[in-house]
Design a protein around this motif. Structure first.
Motif, short mmCIF file in Angstrom:
data_model
loop_
_atom_site.label_atom_id
_atom_site.label_comp_id
_atom_site.label_asym_id
_atom_site.label_seq_id
_atom_site.Cartn_x
_atom_site.Cartn_y
_atom_site.Cartn_z
N GLU A 13 1.16 -32.12 -15.03
CA GLU A 13 1.30 -31.43 -13.75
C GLU A 13 1.57 -32.43 -12.62
O GLU A 13 2.33 -32.13 -11.69
CB GLU A 13 0.04 -30.62 -13.46
CG GLU A 13 -0.09 -29.41 -14.39
CD GLU A 13 -1.43 -28.71 -14.28
OE1 GLU A 13 -1.52 -27.53 -14.69
OE2 GLU A 13 -2.40 -29.35 -13.80
N ALA A 35 5.22 -33.26 -12.76
CA ALA A 35 6.02 -32.15 -12.22
C ALA A 35 5.99 -32.15 -10.69
O ALA A 35 7.02 -31.91 -10.04
CB ALA A 35 5.50 -30.82 -12.76
N ALA A 36 4.82 -32.42 -10.10
CA ALA A 36 4.72 -32.47 -8.64
C ALA A 36 5.56 -33.61 -8.07
O ALA A 36 6.23 -33.45 -7.03
CB ALA A 36 3.26 -32.61 -8.23
N SER A 69 9.21 -32.69 -8.24
CA SER A 69 9.53 -31.70 -7.21
C SER A 69 9.76 -32.40 -5.87
O SER A 69 10.70 -32.08 -5.13
CB SER A 69 8.40 -30.67 -7.08
OG SER A 69 8.24 -29.95 -8.28
N TYR A 111 11.47 -27.03 -7.20
CA TYR A 111 10.13 -26.77 -7.72
C TYR A 111 10.12 -26.88 -9.24
O TYR A 111 10.66 -26.04 -9.95
CB TYR A 111 9.66 -25.38 -7.28
CG TYR A 111 8.30 -25.00 -7.82
CD1 TYR A 111 7.25 -25.92 -7.80
CD2 TYR A 111 8.07 -23.75 -8.35
CE1 TYR A 111 6.00 -25.58 -8.29
CE2 TYR A 111 6.82 -23.40 -8.85
CZ TYR A 111 5.78 -24.32 -8.82
OH TYR A 111 4.55 -23.98 -9.30
N ARG A 132 7.64 -27.35 -12.72
CA ARG A 132 6.29 -26.99 -13.16
C ARG A 132 6.27 -26.92 -14.68
O ARG A 132 7.33 -26.96 -15.34
CB ARG A 132 5.90 -25.63 -12.59
CG ARG A 132 6.87 -24.51 -12.96
CD ARG A 132 6.44 -23.17 -12.43
NE ARG A 132 7.45 -22.14 -12.66
CZ ARG A 132 7.67 -21.50 -13.80
NH1 ARG A 132 6.93 -21.82 -14.87
NH2 ARG A 132 8.60 -20.58 -13.91
N ALA A 138 1.33 -23.90 -18.80
CA ALA A 138 0.57 -23.75 -17.56
C ALA A 138 -0.65 -22.85 -17.69
O ALA A 138 -1.53 -22.89 -16.81
CB ALA A 138 1.50 -23.21 -16.46
#
Length: 622
Positions: free
Chosen positions: A457, A460-461, A464, A470, A472, A558
């Motif tokens: 995660e 992914a952030a 982004s 975005y 995720r 997720a």
């Protein structure tokens, strides 16, 4: 209208009616003052039949006037003077209008002296002149109504003189028909002015049934046709093409194979094409704006109302609207990668098509557990992009270098690796995201492993922030949907128990470890050449272009762990409870048992777990 007309078909009725009228003319009328000639009123137009069946019924007889000679007071001694006055009136063309006209004077003389030859000769001359006059009046086109009224009066005089004369009866018939034709033509023209083309066409058709060469009726029908074509084009201009086609159908019945109708049809179809092209182009322009989807859909609705099935312009607009609605500016199957702020590129992504599927295992599926049930329908109304492969060591290393991050295994100082000597998975110090399945340094194109779900995660952030898009982890539903890629079998490749050759990195009976070990529980007869994780994209992609969905590494998703799918989201969103520690792992890996390679298989793992069998991939919204 020269020449005789046959009395067959509808005209037979006319001849019969004329004969009856002549019989009435032969009755001697009482002496009276000379009446003014009375013109028959035109008959009311017959209600027009339906446009598809315009008929021409036999016309009704228009009554003709009856002529009564003006009374002439004459004594025997006045005969000579009367003959002289009658001759003078004959010379001047005053034949029947009053008591001083030639015919009344000659008739008065003959009533006193039946054998008076001068009176007989004069009466015959008057009769011949009237016959010629009637013929001339029948030929007149200008002031036709007045001419026919005069002809009717004159033929009444002739019938009075010769009730059974062949010429007289023929002229009477012609006048009768001409008056009927005039009445029908006038009725058709009036209907045309009042906006009743069917009534007008019916009247003109009756005229042409009686007189095929009637120019006035032909012009009338041409006017009816022209009016119908104007109506058709006006309807088309207002985008009412159903009405336009109705008007064209009516116009086509006026004249068979009329080129004007064919030309109008071409013009109307050109108008349709132009309107559709304008709607298509306008809709495409709408789609170029961020909030133009609603306007484009309104234009598509307008286009569908006027288009014929299969119209290319509508198909283009519909397809583009569907694409924008489901994929934004992308296309299903499109491959792309986003640029990073540091000049690099993000993972390669592919657009997964929108759609729906049955998620989970059926109650009769061998090897399935209650955690994979109940099977339920999930639909994605919009496509999404998924990384083509698992995130690689090189990809993850760029993140670590840029953020100075310390992933979970690095902080903890150990992870779970495969131990070749014992054939078991063990904890090994120093193993982290840079390590391979056995703890050795991993090649940069290998899928990154030894990462927790929170490490995934965090990557992914960062991605982004680097791309402005975005990114995720996929939801569990997205993962299974992409894993199945449109199939519905027990395994990602179907119901067969052995994977197709080259389809992925699975446990196969023909796989051999560096020390010669074999799997105790494996797909019989399958081998992929790897003991441990393989470099990404080493095997064929699935039907949607994704590599290693069913093998190589299992992957974090997720969702939080739930013991079943009861109350699971039907739209494919992640089923997440803030603060949960148990997360879901999906997809088989290089060391899984065959039952754990099924498409519906899922596993609960603590969010801090790091292992040589778990990696991840990302999803990006589009």
């Amino acid at each position: 209208m020269g020449g005789s007309l046959r009395t067959t078909g509808p005209l037979a009725c006319v001849a019969l009616c004329v004969a009856l009228a002549c019989a009435a003319c032969r009755q001697e009328p009482p002496a009276a003052a000379a009446p003014q000639p009375v013109e028959a009123e035109p008959v009311a137009p017959v209600a027009a039949p339906e446009p598809q069946a315009i008929a021409a019924p036999a016309p009704a007889v228009v009554p003709l006037p009856v002529w009564t000679p003006p009374a002439v007071e004459l004594q025997p001694e006045q005969v000579r003077g009367a003959l002289q006055r009658a001759g003078a009136a004959l010379a001047e063309g005053r034949l029947y209008q009053d008591a001083e006209a030639a015919i009344p004077m000659y008739l008065a003389v003959l009533s006193l002296r039946p054998q008076e030859r001068e009176a007989r000769r004069g009466l015959e001359k008057a009769r011949v002149r009237l016959q010629a006059s009637v013929r001339a009046l029948l030929q007149q086109q200008d002031e036709q109504r007045r001419a026919l009224a005069e002809a009717a009066t004159q033929v009444a005089v002739l019938v009075h003189l010769a009730p059974e004369g062949g010429v007289e009866l023929e002229l009477q018939r012609r006048v009768q028909v001409a008056r009927r034709l005039l009445a029908l033509n006038r009725s058709g023209e009036e209907a045309l002015r009042n906006g009743s083309p069917a009534l007008a066409a019916g009247a003109f058709a009756q005229v042409l049934e009686l007189d095929p060469g009637n120019s006035r009726a032909r012009q009338g029908l041409a006017a009816v046709e022209s009016g119908l074509l104007r109506q058709a084009e006006d309807a088309a201009a207002h985008a009412d093409f159903n009405a336009a086609l109705d008007w064209l159908r009516q116009a086509s019945r006026i004249r068979e194979d009329a080129p004007t109708v064919a030309d109008a049809r071409v013009r109307i179809e050109a108008m349709r094409d132009a309107q559709l092209a304008a709607l298509r182009d306008g809709g495409l322009r709408d789609l170029a704006s961020p909030k133009g989807l609603k306007d484009a859909r309104e234009k598509l609705e307008q286009a569908l109302r006027i288009a014929v099935p299969g119209d290319a312009a509508v198909a283009v607009l519909r397809q583009r609207i569907d694409l924008v609605a489901h994929y934004g500016s992308f296309r299903p199957g499109q491959v792309f990668s986003d640029s990073l702020q540091d000049g690099g590129r993000g993972p390669q992504m592919i657009v997964v098509p929108h759609g729906g599927f049955q998620m989970g295992a059926g109650y009769g599926e061998p090897g399935a557990s209650d955690a994979e049930r109940p099977q339920h329908y999930v639909r994605f109304d919009r496509g999404f992009a998924m990384s083509i492969t698992e995130v690689t060591v090189a990809d993850f290393g760029r993140f670590v270098a840029a953020t100075k991050a310390r992933p979970r295994a690095s902080r903890r100082g150990h992870s779970i690796v495969y131990d070749e000597r014992s054939g078991n998975f063990v904890r090994r110090n120093g193993a982290d995201w840079q390590a391979d399945y056995n703890g050795a340094k991993a090649p940069p194109d290998n899928p990154v492993m030894h990462v927790s779900v929170r490490d995934a995660e965090a990557y992914a952030a960062w991605l982004s922030a680097q791309t402005g898009r975005y990114y995720r982890l996929p939801s569990e539903a997205e993962f299974e949907y992409a894993l199945r890629a449109g199939t519905a079998g027990r395994y990602p490749w179907g119901d067969a128990g052995v994977p197709p050759a080259g389809s992925g990195n699975f446990t196969g009976s023909e796989d051999v470890s560096p020390s010669g070990r074999h799997w105790k529980n494996a797909f019989i007869g399958y081998g992929d050449g790897y003991w441990g994780a393989a470099p990404t994209a080493s095997f064929r992609p699935n039907g949607w272009g994704l590599h290693d969905m069913a093998g190589n590494l299992s992957e974090w998703v997720a969702d939080c762990w739930h013991a079943s799918y009861r109350r699971a989201p039907p739209d494919g969103a992640a089923w997440y409870n803030p603060g949960c520690r148990q997360r879901v792992v999906r997809g088989g890996n290089w060391a899984n048992a065959p039952e754990q390679t099924r498409a519906a298989w899922r596993l609960s793992q603590d969010s801090d777990v790091t292992s040589a069998r778990i990696g991840f991939r990302l999803v990006r919204g589009i």
